[in-house]
Design a protein around this motif. Structure first.
Motif, PDB file in Angstrom:
ATOM      1  N   CYS A   1      -1.006   6.139  -1.945  1.00  0.00           N
ATOM      2  CA  CYS A   1       0.188   5.801  -1.169  1.00  0.00           C
ATOM      3  C   CYS A   1      -0.010   4.481  -0.434  1.00  0.00           C
ATOM      4  O   CYS A   1       0.888   3.632  -0.415  1.00  0.00           O
ATOM      5  CB  CYS A   1       0.519   6.926  -0.188  1.00  0.00           C
TER       6      CYS A   1
ATOM      7  N   CYS B   1       6.480   3.972  -5.239  1.00  0.00           N
ATOM      8  CA  CYS B   1       6.166   4.065  -3.811  1.00  0.00           C
ATOM      9  C   CYS B   1       6.912   5.234  -3.161  1.00  0.00           C
ATOM     10  O   CYS B   1       6.340   5.971  -2.365  1.00  0.00           O
ATOM     11  CB  CYS B   1       6.484   2.749  -3.107  1.00  0.00           C
TER      12      CYS B   1
ATOM     13  N   ASN C   1       5.119   8.316  -4.214  1.00  0.00           N
ATOM     14  CA  ASN C   1       3.841   8.422  -3.503  1.00  0.00           C
ATOM     15  C   ASN C   1       4.049   8.813  -2.049  1.00  0.00           C
ATOM     16  O   ASN C   1       3.289   9.614  -1.498  1.00  0.00           O
ATOM     17  CB  ASN C   1       3.057   7.118  -3.596  1.00  0.00           C
ATOM     18  N   CYS C   2       5.059   8.239  -1.422  1.00  0.00           N
ATOM     19  CA  CYS C   2       5.344   8.574  -0.019  1.00  0.00           C
ATOM     20  C   CYS C   2       5.755  10.039   0.123  1.00  0.00           C
ATOM     21  O   CYS C   2       5.324  10.720   1.057  1.00  0.00           O
ATOM     22  CB  CYS C   2       6.442   7.672   0.534  1.00  0.00           C
TER      23      CYS C   2
ATOM     24  N   THR D   1       5.655   8.296   6.208  1.00  0.00           N
ATOM     25  CA  THR D   1       5.923   8.225   4.773  1.00  0.00           C
ATOM     26  C   THR D   1       7.300   8.785   4.442  1.00  0.00           C
ATOM     27  O   THR D   1       7.989   8.259   3.563  1.00  0.00           O
ATOM     28  CB  THR D   1       4.832   8.937   3.952  1.00  0.00           C
TER      29      THR D   1
ATOM     30  N   CYS E   1      -1.817   5.398   6.417  1.00  0.00           N
ATOM     31  CA  CYS E   1      -2.378   6.129   5.271  1.00  0.00           C
ATOM     32  C   CYS E   1      -3.875   5.855   5.138  1.00  0.00           C
ATOM     33  O   CYS E   1      -4.664   6.778   4.892  1.00  0.00           O
ATOM     34  CB  CYS E   1      -1.666   5.735   3.979  1.00  0.00           C
TER      35      CYS E   1
END
Length: 118
Positions: free
Chosen positions: A108, A20, A23-24, A58, A83
């Motif tokens: 995300c 995560c 992805n952020c 994010t 997102c």
């Protein structure tokens, strides 16, 4: 040292949290790129606004997870929603930067949803 290597050294994180965070961080970068590309295009104002919101969310969420903040799961939900909204907006445009952004944001959102329910 790459960001992935750095995140890997934070012993308190599990694999889903590491994913995560990665992805952020990727979403932050792609949203900044997309927003910048949309500047000056009248029909792209909403896309740029959403991308800027997502980039801020994010980035903040990745930092909250890295430090084990008790507010991380609350922020994860907001992050996932933003997102998804931004990915929907970006997918309405043919520009390459919008299409790339939409793809990254869907991943995300999925990982943030996992964090929100964890």
């Amino acid at each position: 040292m790459s960001l992935t290597e750095t995140v890997g050294k934070i012993n308190s994180l599990n694999d889903d949290q590491r994913t995560c965070i990665e992805n952020c961080n990727e979403a932050t970068e792609v949203c900044e790129w997309c927003a910048d590309e949309c500047l000056g295009e009248e029909d792209m104002e909403e896309c740029a606004r959403l991308c800027r919101d997502v980039a801020d969310l994010t980035s903040l969420h990745a930092r909250f997870m890295a430090r084990g903040s008790m507010y991380s799961s609350t922020l994860a939900e907001a992050c996932a929603e933003a997102c998804e909204a931004c990915a929907d907006e970006c997918s309405n445009h043919d520009a390459e930067h919008c299409q790339v952004c939409a793809d990254v944001l869907r991943d995300c959102a999925e990982s943030c949803r996992k964090m929100a329910s964890a």
